[in-house]
Design a protein around this motif. Structure first.
Motif, PDB file in Angstrom:
ATOM      1  N   THR A 131       0.818  -1.216   0.000  1.00 42.79           N
ATOM      2  CA  THR A 131       0.000   0.000   0.000  1.00 42.79           C
ATOM      3  C   THR A 131       0.849   1.262   0.000  1.00 42.79           C
ATOM      4  N   GLY A 132       2.146   1.142   0.033  1.00 38.87           N
ATOM      5  CA  GLY A 132       3.034   2.300   0.016  1.00 38.87           C
ATOM      6  C   GLY A 132       4.462   1.844  -0.176  1.00 38.87           C
ATOM      7  N   ALA A 133       5.390   2.812  -0.124  1.00 39.61           N
ATOM      8  CA  ALA A 133       6.821   2.539  -0.277  1.00 39.61           C
ATOM      9  C   ALA A 133       7.087   1.676  -1.506  1.00 39.61           C
ATOM     10  N   PHE A 134       6.521   2.070  -2.652  1.00 36.56           N
ATOM     11  CA  PHE A 134       6.625   1.269  -3.869  1.00 36.56           C
ATOM     12  C   PHE A 134       8.056   1.296  -4.398  1.00 36.56           C
ATOM     13  N   PRO A 135       8.689   0.135  -4.571  1.00 41.08           N
ATOM     14  CA  PRO A 135      10.031   0.123  -5.158  1.00 41.08           C
ATOM     15  C   PRO A 135       9.987   0.512  -6.628  1.00 41.08           C
ATOM     16  N   ALA A 136      11.157   0.785  -7.190  1.00 43.55           N
ATOM     17  CA  ALA A 136      11.236   1.314  -8.550  1.00 43.55           C
ATOM     18  C   ALA A 136      10.779   0.315  -9.599  1.00 43.55           C
ATOM     19  N   GLU A 137      10.710  -0.965  -9.265  1.00 48.29           N
ATOM     20  CA  GLU A 137      10.305  -1.945 -10.270  1.00 48.29           C
ATOM     21  C   GLU A 137       8.828  -1.834 -10.644  1.00 48.29           C
ATOM     22  N   PHE A 138       8.034  -1.124  -9.834  1.00 45.59           N
ATOM     23  CA  PHE A 138       6.611  -0.971 -10.126  1.00 45.59           C
ATOM     24  C   PHE A 138       6.350   0.423 -10.669  1.00 45.59           C
ATOM     25  N   GLY A 139       5.553   0.513 -11.731  1.00 51.77           N
ATOM     26  CA  GLY A 139       5.223   1.818 -12.268  1.00 51.77           C
ATOM     27  C   GLY A 139       4.560   1.727 -13.625  1.00 51.77           C
ATOM     28  N   GLY A 140       4.253   2.894 -14.174  1.00 50.35           N
ATOM     29  CA  GLY A 140       3.671   2.974 -15.505  1.00 50.35           C
ATOM     30  C   GLY A 140       2.160   3.024 -15.531  1.00 50.35           C
ATOM     31  N   SER A 141       1.516   2.506 -14.474  1.00 50.30           N
ATOM     32  CA  SER A 141       0.056   2.525 -14.393  1.00 50.30           C
ATOM     33  C   SER A 141      -0.332   3.004 -13.001  1.00 50.30           C
TER      34      SER A 141
END
Length: 760
Positions: A205-215
């Protein structure tokens, strides 16, 4: 044959060839568990077998001459680590998250020695991560809905049509066995995967690492499919039925063929209360669904694994209507006999190859994948144009009829590499996605010719990232990364986004936590804005394709505490600011969504979580206070220019719920602890009556769910059962009132369902 069908056929052929060719098959969303084994004199113990056991997972490693051992690809979850040798025994309880690095020092002694790896270590489980294993999932009352599982964690509220809204904004990102499951823009009611097919579900639910993104990233949901664990064979048949016309059947089978480990699952269901209804007592609300899932895992060697996932789903939903002309809560009135139906088709395939490094501290993974999604909205045109809205002053507004057939096909490639040393855990990767959309729509407006809108568009998304979990000191970890996103389609955009997280273990088991990240969200291609403009104005209106990518800044501060193995808690404060917020409005009197931008958005809040797990019980308590606001509606559906920055007044989003709390508690008992009882509750203070226009609130609500049951015993051939009750107190409340952006929806009444399972 189209491209996606060719991809599916190729993947199936590849898997079939490999099956005719033993290391255990492991899932692809993994962390590392490693450490040293020493005696009481602190000397390393070589050539000792170390085991790691959890739900449906049993792994073995052997210590080297220096006493070191490593398990390179451990699916997220809770495990028992044990070693037994000439010097004695040792054991530890460890918690593993995706990409976590869990270091454990085992000390063997004649009497069992214990080493505890904290659930929230500086390189272990992130503060904002919550996991649900197979046993926990099986005991939840609403375990046949992935949305219902996700809504058990803090920061996530249940909105209409069972959509989870996380940290103030629409949009969650889903992954299955390490491959993305892209979501479409138009409303899809079918779930992405049945959680009963899962070995575990993990929610960030937070502290998203850099591998997640784009959407859009309100939260990240990782699903590990179940059933390909070493030694698992057999199957089960489940039959169920209950209130509101509920009936379902489920068939699972696990077997091996050569080295291949194969799991199959077939589900079928129907109900008389499929969607949130515009009236307290649903009318025209039947739904049915079926899905099939296949996973084949082939250990090519001790270090190489090839795995195939295939899924196919079909769902059909009647669109509920309101026939009461004087319903003050639902002014949209349908003609008697109106028969709108939405059909959904979904297919997904991924083929993943994973190679583990020789030292067990890293891996390389390559995942080609494909997805096909179709939504067909069959409007009853003749009756739809007889629908009207009561304006409250005695006047009425006529409505339109709509039919739409929208198809989105995706093809993608994910490549990643990961390796951990004593002080660094570096991961880098690239995600490539191509999406093709075709949309055919017909709009009927009384007194005007039918408007036909056929459109097609291609778009791409590219994401490149690198991140490092650096441990400059034993109790300090700095997780830094950077991600570059680029998208094309009706509009394009790009962003370079840094991410940094600092975890400081200020005392044993207590971690102070801070995070800063820049996020990028590409608008989807399933564009219904032209249709929205036409239905709200005239058939001569020109389309406006002006959606812009959303750009967020997310900050989080918190503290986490591991009280004992299996029991932890955390408190987080978060702040999210965004420009060009991607939001949705319903398309006329249909449940299809059209997307628009808010110029700015903001959500602030705090959340609390207590999570406990033991062989006899599970516990989860979540509470969230937040304020989600947005302003500056413009473009797309709305035919007026954006406000200047100085004129924008932030108002509550229609999914802004100030206080949200939920809890569940499971107790296991009986022979083999196979019997269970679960009580689950949810409390919410109600959503705004109007969208971005005033402070009025719908009433607060309180829901109670419960389940009791016994898991089947395959060895003894004994039946299992589950008796679940949704909305035990039969409390029916307004989720959302007709507010000019969305129609009225009520929550479902009580539902009692009994399911009986026969194993073999």
């Amino acid at each position: 044959m189209d491209r996606n069908r060719l991809v599916l056929a190729a993947l199936v052929f590849t898997a079939a060839a490999l099956c005719s060719t033993v290391a255990p098959a492991r899932a692809d969303v993994v962390g590392i568990v490693r450490g040293t084994l020493t005696g009481a004199d602190r000397r390393p113990l070589p050539q000792v077998a170390v085991t790691l056991t959890g739900e449906r997972v049993a792994l073995t490693a052997t210590t080297g001459e220096d006493g070191r051992f490593a398990f390179a690809r451990v699916p997220f979850g809770r495990y028992r680590l044990a070693a037994r040798g000439p010097a004695g025994t040792a054991s530890a309880t460890v918690e593993v998250a995706s990409d976590a690095v869990v270091d454990v020092a085992l000390i063997a002694a004649p009497v069992i020695g214990r080493a505890t790896a904290t659930a929230t270590g500086v390189r272990g489980t992130p503060v904002s991560q919550n996991a649900f294993g197979a046993n926990r999932l099986a005991a939840l009352p609403r375990n046949d809905r992935l949305d219902a599982v996700v809504e058990q964690v803090p920061g996530v509220v249940r909105f209409s049509y069972d959509e989870p809204v996380a940290h103030g904004f629409h949009g969650l990102s889903y992954e299955l066995d390490g491959a993305p499951l892209p979501q479409s823009t138009s409303s899809n009611f079918a779930q992405l995967i049945d959680p009963r097919n899962a070995q575990a579900v993990e929610v960030f639910t937070g502290a998203f690492p850099a591998e997640f993104g784009g959407s859009r990233q309100g939260a990240i949901v990782n699903v590990i499919s179940g059933g390909t664990d070493a030694g698992a064979r057999g199957g089960a048949l489940t039959l169920g039925g209950g209130e509101l016309g509920t009936a379902d059947v489920r068939l699972t089978q696990r077997f091996t063929s050569g080295k291949a480990q194969i799991a199959l699952a077939f589900n079928g269901s129907r109900t008389g209360r499929g969607l949130d209804s515009p009236s307290r007592d649903a009318q025209h609300d039947d739904s049915s669904a079926s899905d099939q899932f296949l996973r084949i895992a082939v250990p090519l060697s001790e270090r190489n694994l090839l795995a195939l996932d295939l899924s196919n789903q079909y769902s059909s939903f009647q669109i509920p209507i309101n026939l009461r002309a004087n319903d003050p809560n639902s002014p949209l009135v349908a003609a008697p006999g109106t028969d709108d139906v939405q059909n959904e088709y979904d297919r997904f395939a991924s083929l993943s190859f994973t190679r583990t490094s020789r030292d067990g501290n890293g891996y390389v993974r390559v995942v080609p994948w494909a997805r096909y999604n179709r939504v067909s909205y069959n409007g009853d045109l003749e009756r739809d144009v007889q629908a009207f809205v009561n304006n409250g002053d005695g006047t009425t507004t006529p409505q339109n009829g709509l039919r739409q057939d929208r198809t989105a096909s995706y093809a993608g490639l994910r490549i990643s590499t990961f390796h951990a040393s004593d002080r660094h855990a570096i991961k880098a990767g690239i995600d490539l996605t191509q999406e093709n959309v075709r949309s055919n729509a017909l709009i009927r407006i009384t007194g005007a010719p039918d408007f036909v809108d056929n459109a097609a568009q291609r778009g791409t998304q590219t994401g490149i990232y690198v991140e490092d979990k650096w441990t400059p000191a034993a109790r300090l970890a700095i997780n830094a990364g950077v991600r570059w996103d680029r998208s094309t389609g009706y509009v394009g955009g790009a962003q370079l986004g840094p991410r940094i997280e600092i975890n400081d273990e200020v005392a044993p088991g207590t971690v102070l936590h801070a995070y800063y990240g820049r996020l990028y969200s590409a608008p989807g291609l399933e564009d219904t804005r032209r249709d929205a403009v036409v239905t709200q104005t005239a058939s001569s209106a020109a389309p406006v394709y002006d959606l812009k990518p959303e750009r967020d800044t997310y900050v989080e501060l918190g503290i986490a505490r591991t009280f004992r193995p299996g029991l932890r808690g955390y408190v987080n404060a978060f702040n999210r600011t965004a420009v060009n917020v991607l939001d949705t409005t319903q398309l006329a009197n249909t449940p299809l969504f059209a997307v628009f931008n808010n110029a700015v958005g903001r959500v602030r809040g705090a959340e609390l979580r207590v999570d406990g797990s033991s062989p006899r019980s599970d516990l989860g308590i979540s509470a969230t206070f937040s304020r989600a606001e947005a302003g500056g509606v413009s473009g797309s559906t709305f035919l007026f220019p954006p406000q200047s920055a100085g004129d924008i007044t932030l108002q509550p989003e229609d999914h802004d719920q100030r206080w949200e709390a939920n809890a569940f508690a499971t107790r296991r008992f009986g022979a083999g602890l196979r019997s269970f009882a679960t009580l689950q509750t949810e409390y919410g203070t109600g959503f705004p009556v109007q969208f971005q226009n005033g402070q009025g609130r719908l009433p607060a609500h309180w829901l109670v769910d419960a389940s009791v049951g016994r898991q089947p015993d395959r060895a003894a051939r004994s039946l299992g059962y589950t008796l679940s009750v949704d909305n035990l107190l039969d409390h029916r409340f307004l989720i959302k009132a007709n507010n000019g952006f969305n129609t009225t929806q009520w929550n479902a009444p009580r539902r009692i369902v009994l399911r009986i399972t026969a194993p073999w």
